[in-house]
Design a protein around this motif. Structure first.
Motif, mmCIF file in Angstrom:
data_model
loop_
_atom_site.group_PDB
_atom_site.id
_atom_site.type_symbol
_atom_site.label_atom_id
_atom_site.label_comp_id
_atom_site.label_asym_id
_atom_site.label_seq_id
_atom_site.Cartn_x
_atom_site.Cartn_y
_atom_site.Cartn_z
ATOM 1 N N VAL A 136 2.725 5.038 19.205
ATOM 2 C CA VAL A 136 3.649 6.265 18.947
ATOM 3 C C VAL A 136 2.652 7.283 18.681
ATOM 4 N N ALA A 137 3.111 8.156 17.803
ATOM 5 C CA ALA A 137 2.409 9.465 17.431
ATOM 6 C C ALA A 137 3.030 10.052 16.164
ATOM 7 N N PRO A 138 2.677 10.884 15.388
ATOM 8 C CA PRO A 138 2.997 11.270 14.145
ATOM 9 C C PRO A 138 4.536 11.853 14.294
ATOM 10 N N GLY A 139 5.289 11.195 13.138
ATOM 11 C CA GLY A 139 6.838 11.561 13.269
ATOM 12 C C GLY A 139 7.234 12.468 11.990
ATOM 13 N N ALA B 28 0.083 3.941 2.691
ATOM 14 C CA ALA B 28 -0.695 3.609 4.016
ATOM 15 C C ALA B 28 0.218 3.879 5.205
ATOM 16 N N PRO C 208 -3.204 7.293 12.427
ATOM 17 C CA PRO C 208 -3.310 6.262 13.278
ATOM 18 C C PRO C 208 -2.247 5.892 14.261
ATOM 19 N N GLU C 209 -1.440 6.707 14.122
ATOM 20 C CA GLU C 209 0.043 6.205 15.077
ATOM 21 C C GLU C 209 -0.259 5.943 16.451
ATOM 22 N N LYS D 147 -6.020 1.695 -4.500
ATOM 23 C CA LYS D 147 -6.316 1.576 -3.020
ATOM 24 C C LYS D 147 -5.712 2.721 -2.173
ATOM 25 N N LEU E 107 0.780 -1.156 -0.111
ATOM 26 C CA LEU E 107 -0.108 -0.041 0.016
ATOM 27 C C LEU E 107 0.831 1.187 0.016
ATOM 28 N N PHE F 257 16.066 5.595 16.391
ATOM 29 C CA PHE F 257 15.153 6.453 15.993
ATOM 30 C C PHE F 257 15.780 7.815 16.025
ATOM 31 N N ASP G 178 6.795 2.779 6.829
ATOM 32 C CA ASP G 178 6.743 1.158 6.605
ATOM 33 C C ASP G 178 6.905 0.556 8.198
ATOM 34 N N ILE G 179 5.768 -0.053 8.664
ATOM 35 C CA ILE G 179 5.717 -0.408 10.061
ATOM 36 C C ILE G 179 6.841 -1.675 9.953
HETATM 37 N N1 CO8 Z 1 3.728 -0.253 6.646
HETATM 38 C C1 CO8 Z 1 4.197 -1.619 6.114
HETATM 39 N N2 CO8 Z 1 3.134 -2.212 5.394
HETATM 40 C C2 CO8 Z 1 1.965 -2.015 5.129
HETATM 41 C C3 CO8 Z 1 1.490 -0.783 5.916
HETATM 42 C C4 CO8 Z 1 2.523 0.039 6.694
HETATM 43 N N3 CO8 Z 1 1.975 1.234 7.124
HETATM 44 N N4 CO8 Z 1 0.140 -0.698 5.576
HETATM 45 C C5 CO8 Z 1 -0.177 -1.636 4.944
HETATM 46 N N5 CO8 Z 1 0.817 -2.549 4.845
HETATM 47 C C6 CO8 Z 1 1.053 -3.870 4.022
HETATM 48 C C7 CO8 Z 1 0.185 -4.988 4.735
HETATM 49 O O1 CO8 Z 1 1.019 -5.457 5.938
HETATM 50 C C8 CO8 Z 1 0.037 -5.882 3.892
HETATM 51 O O2 CO8 Z 1 1.054 -6.790 3.542
HETATM 52 P P1 CO8 Z 1 1.001 -8.180 3.554
HETATM 53 O O3 CO8 Z 1 0.121 -8.475 2.401
HETATM 54 O O4 CO8 Z 1 2.405 -8.743 3.286
HETATM 55 O O5 CO8 Z 1 0.478 -8.682 4.862
HETATM 56 C C9 CO8 Z 1 -0.422 -5.147 2.595
HETATM 57 O O6 CO8 Z 1 0.235 -3.693 2.907
HETATM 58 C C10 CO8 Z 1 -1.872 -4.806 2.477
HETATM 59 O O7 CO8 Z 1 -2.578 -4.403 3.379
HETATM 60 P P2 CO8 Z 1 -3.837 -5.044 4.401
HETATM 61 O O8 CO8 Z 1 -3.815 -6.477 4.088
HETATM 62 O O9 CO8 Z 1 -3.611 -4.405 5.550
HETATM 63 O O10 CO8 Z 1 -4.932 -4.012 3.731
HETATM 64 P P3 CO8 Z 1 -6.207 -3.824 4.133
HETATM 65 O O11 CO8 Z 1 -7.301 -3.504 2.911
HETATM 66 O O12 CO8 Z 1 -6.845 -4.926 4.951
HETATM 67 O O13 CO8 Z 1 -6.238 -2.798 5.170
HETATM 68 C C11 CO8 Z 1 -5.409 -0.376 5.809
HETATM 69 C C12 CO8 Z 1 -5.657 -1.354 4.793
HETATM 70 C C13 CO8 Z 1 -6.590 -0.182 6.874
HETATM 71 C C14 CO8 Z 1 -4.801 0.622 5.364
HETATM 72 C C15 CO8 Z 1 -4.349 -1.208 6.685
HETATM 73 O O14 CO8 Z 1 -3.339 -1.865 6.089
HETATM 74 C C16 CO8 Z 1 -3.532 -0.529 7.622
HETATM 75 O O15 CO8 Z 1 -4.257 -0.131 8.737
HETATM 76 N N6 CO8 Z 1 -2.383 -0.034 7.672
HETATM 77 C C17 CO8 Z 1 -1.549 0.558 8.599
HETATM 78 C C18 CO8 Z 1 -1.914 2.026 8.790
HETATM 79 C C19 CO8 Z 1 -1.130 2.999 9.683
HETATM 80 O O16 CO8 Z 1 -1.165 2.428 10.854
HETATM 81 N N7 CO8 Z 1 -0.371 3.690 9.175
HETATM 82 C C20 CO8 Z 1 0.537 4.562 10.204
HETATM 83 C C21 CO8 Z 1 1.793 3.881 10.180
HETATM 84 S S1 CO8 Z 1 2.981 4.770 11.293
HETATM 85 C C22 CO8 Z 1 3.732 6.349 10.628
HETATM 86 O O17 CO8 Z 1 3.091 6.486 9.420
HETATM 87 C C23 CO8 Z 1 4.150 7.045 11.235
HETATM 88 C C24 CO8 Z 1 4.940 6.674 12.443
HETATM 89 C C25 CO8 Z 1 5.449 7.632 13.394
HETATM 90 C C26 CO8 Z 1 6.363 7.001 14.538
HETATM 91 C C27 CO8 Z 1 7.330 7.882 15.044
HETATM 92 C C28 CO8 Z 1 8.595 6.991 15.748
HETATM 93 C C29 CO8 Z 1 9.583 7.853 16.331
#
Ligand code: CO8
Length: 261
Positions: free
Chosen positions: A140-143, A65, A134-135, A61, A26, A80, A68-69
């Motif tokens: 966590v929180a937005p970064g 998203a 959604p962090e 789609k 995504l 970090f 990358d978690i």
């Molecule tokens: N990172 C890595 N992989 C992802 C991510 C992501 N953010 N989002 C989706 N993917 C991957 C899934 O793991 C999946 O891979 P696989 O098929 O290998 O399992 C593939 O993409 C498809 O995703 P889904 O199967 O989950 O698709 P759905 O249609 O079921 O769901 C969603 C779609 C709702 C978008 C769902 O994928 C989701 O909730 N994704 C994560 C959204 C999220 O939490 N984003 C925030 C990430 S954190 C961030 O951005 C900032 C962090 C700041 C941290 C600060 C630290 C200092």
């Protein structure tokens, strides 16, 4: 020349189209995406034939998203901090790209994806777009600017609601709250964004850069200082050849032609 792993870059006339290309994840943003985008934006900025860029995501789609978690799951807090993880997005893309660029959000723009969209000068969204920070659900929180740019874009109430509940905002709410400038059906998104970018690229280039700089200034300074800066920048533009041409062309009822000087 740079070869990109995670993005596609295409020049369409005077507009650079950059497409995030990790649809299997995504379009999640990892370090390689950041490196690729830094190079692509630098190339866009340096290329005098290019007047505006559009950033979008491959597939129907997701725009992106999030960060990358899978890249973050095993990373320690100290790492970090030591790497100043996420700093490059602002320092090497937002601050170095003085030409205008538009985010065309084609689906999920969550976490880092929403934050990346907010780095653009404005956002055009498809009807199926979804925005969120959604962090909090990950502990966590937005970064990458989410708490700061979202608060500036939509105000405290909506920004708190989004960051604290982690809920998604649909395209209609995003337009109503001022997060995005336009909403169009998905099949028209790219055409709409490219047309807007072409219109901008057809403007006198120095004026385009200074208009961008002026609006950004509004978020960095007081009204009085901002108004002084605005007048000074207007006065600088007034000394360009493109100003002489633009005003002469208006008076002579013909289209202007721009030199970028
Ligand atoms: N990172 C890595 N992989 C992802 C991510 C992501 N953010 N989002 C989706 N993917 C991957 C899934 O793991 C999946 O891979 P696989 O098929 O290998 O399992 C593939 O993409 C498809 O995703 P889904 O199967 O989950 O698709 P759905 O249609 O079921 O769901 C969603 C779609 C709702 C978008 C769902 O994928 C989701 O909730 N994704 C994560 C959204 C999220 O939490 N984003 C925030 C990430 S954190 C961030 O951005 C900032 C962090 C700041 C941290 C600060 C630290 C200092």
């Amino acid at each position: 020349p740079m070869s990109y792993e995670t993005i596609l870059v295409e020049k369409k006339g005077n507009v650079t189209l950059i497409t995030l290309n990790r649809p299997q994840a995504l379009n999640a943003l990892n370090s390689r995406v950041l490196e690729d985008l830094i190079q692509a934006f630098a190339a866009f900025e340096a290329d005098r034939t290019q007047g505006c860029a559009v950033l979008t995501g491959l597939g129907e789609k997701a725009f992106a998203a999030g960060a990358d978690i899978k890249e973050m799951v095993d990373k320690a807090g100290a790492e970090f901090y030591a790497q100043d993880f996420f700093a490059g997005w602002t320092s090497q893309i937002v601050k170095t790209t003085r030409k205008p660029w538009i985010a065309a959000v084609n689906g999920f723009a969550l976490g880092g994806g929403c934050e990346l969209a907010m780095m653009a000068d404005f956002i055009i969204a498809s009807e199926n777009a979804r925005f969120g920070q959604p962090e909090i659900k990950l502990g966590v929180a937005p970064g990458m600017g989410g708490s700061q740019r979202l608060a500036r874009a939509v105000g405290k109430a909506k920004a708190m609601d989004m960051c604290l509940t982690g809920r998604m905002m649909d395209a209609a709410e995003a337009e109503r709250t001022g997060l995005v400038s336009r909403v169009v059906p998905l099949d028209q998104l790219l055409a709409e964004a490219l047309a807007a970018a072409e219109a901008i690229a057809a403007m006198p280039p120095l004026a385009a850069m200074m208009n961008k700089e002026m609006v950004n200034m509004a978020f960095e300074t007081t009204l009085d200082t901002g108004l002084i800066l605005e007048r000074r920048m207007f006065q600088v533009l007034a000394s360009t050849e493109d100003k002489a041409e633009g005003m002469a062309a208006f008076v002579e009822k013909r289209p202007g032609t721009w030199k970028g000087q």
